[in-house]
Design an enzyme around this catalytic site. Structure first.
Site, mmCIF file in Angstrom:
data_model
loop_
_atom_site.group_PDB
_atom_site.id
_atom_site.type_symbol
_atom_site.label_atom_id
_atom_site.label_comp_id
_atom_site.label_asym_id
_atom_site.label_seq_id
_atom_site.Cartn_x
_atom_site.Cartn_y
_atom_site.Cartn_z
ATOM 1 N N ASP A 51 26.731 20.266 -13.662
ATOM 2 C CA ASP A 51 27.090 20.320 -12.250
ATOM 3 C C ASP A 51 28.517 20.813 -12.045
ATOM 4 O OD1 ASP A 51 24.607 19.272 -11.596
ATOM 5 O OD2 ASP A 51 25.327 17.208 -11.635
ATOM 6 N N TYR A 109 26.506 13.205 -24.014
ATOM 7 C CA TYR A 109 27.479 13.302 -22.930
ATOM 8 C C TYR A 109 28.451 12.130 -23.024
ATOM 9 C CZ TYR A 109 24.714 16.797 -20.352
ATOM 10 O OH TYR A 109 24.053 17.940 -19.972
#
Length: 255
Positions: A51, A109
């Site tokens: 994003d 992540y």
């Protein structure tokens, strides 16, 4: 031949990975560099469509080319045409049918929270600042409930195009590190939430981070995780944590 790129980037100035109108993206810059280098308009397939504002140490993308440039040299050549906040760290040839989103992989992540009385100007782009005190043991207890195969619908933002919200998390580690130059020993911590899984839903890691932060400050109970996994209802989970705290660490592909 099909070339695989391993790409690192500072996502601060970009509207995410995926190319879109009226916005500057990582994919756009890479495609422009490839066209400058080879003269080809290529389709670039990314493994993770990060994003806006999200960073990466090792996202993966592939493209097809008729160029005679040796595969391992693409990284060196492309970096000459990329801005300094995007770097191709590695390039190699892969099988013509290799697709980074259609094969088994392990993705990692990390969400970083800078916990102090005041923000840290050097860390502001790569961590989320919070002055609230966190009970990291509570966060770890809650995180342990997320490990395994579950329906993570409660941790998925609206707009996801995923066919299923079932995913597998292999591990979640929450690490505390002292930060040099912090205001006081009581604060001045970097809290890292490192999540490794088979794949992630839209905003999944950021919602997990937001939920664990609310649990760590006492706004939510540890048992809230059980309800999230039972109902798969987004309204039962915590907020979506800001993008700047999230970094994609890397991807490994299973044989």
């Amino acid at each position: 031949m099909r070339i695989m790129l391993t790409v690192a980037y500072d996502g601060t100035a970009y509207s995410g990975w995926q190319i879109q109108p009226n916005a500057v993206t990582i994919e756009e810059k890479l495609r422009e560099a490839i066209k400058t280098l080879t003269g080809e308009d290529v389709e670039l397939i990314g493994a993770s469509r990060t994003d806006a504002g999200v960073h990466s140490l090792g996202n993966v993308a592939v493209f097809d080319t008729g160029s005679s440039i040796p595969p391992v040299k693409f990284s060196f050549a492309l970096n000459n045409y990329l801005p300094e906040d995007i770097v191709v760290r590695e390039s190699c040839e892969v099988a013509p049918d290799f697709h980074p989103r259609h094969c088994d992989s392990v993705k990692t992540y990390e969400y970083r929270i800078y916990n102090d009385r005041f923000p840290h100007p050097v860390l502001r782009l790569y961590s989320h600042f919070s002055y609230r005190k966190f009970d990291v043991d509570r966060m770890r207890e809650a995180a342990a409930k997320l490990v395994g195969e579950h329906d993570f619908g409660a941790f998925c933002s609206a707009g996801s195009q995923a066919e299923t919200t079932v995913r597998t998390i292999y591990s979640i580690d929450i690490i505390e590190e002292n930060i040099e130059g912090a205001v006081s020993g009581e604060y001045g911590k970097m809290i890292k939430i490192r999540v490794t899984g088979s794949g992630f839903l839209y905003n999944m890691v950021r919602i997990i981070a937001g939920t664990l932060m609310d649990i760590g400050t006492g706004l939510m109970e540890v048992s809230a995780i059980d309800r999230c996994l039972e109902t798969a209802d987004r309204s039962d989970a915590g907020p979506t944590a800001p993008a700047n705290g999230l970094t994609m660490i890397g991807i490994t592909f299973k044989n």
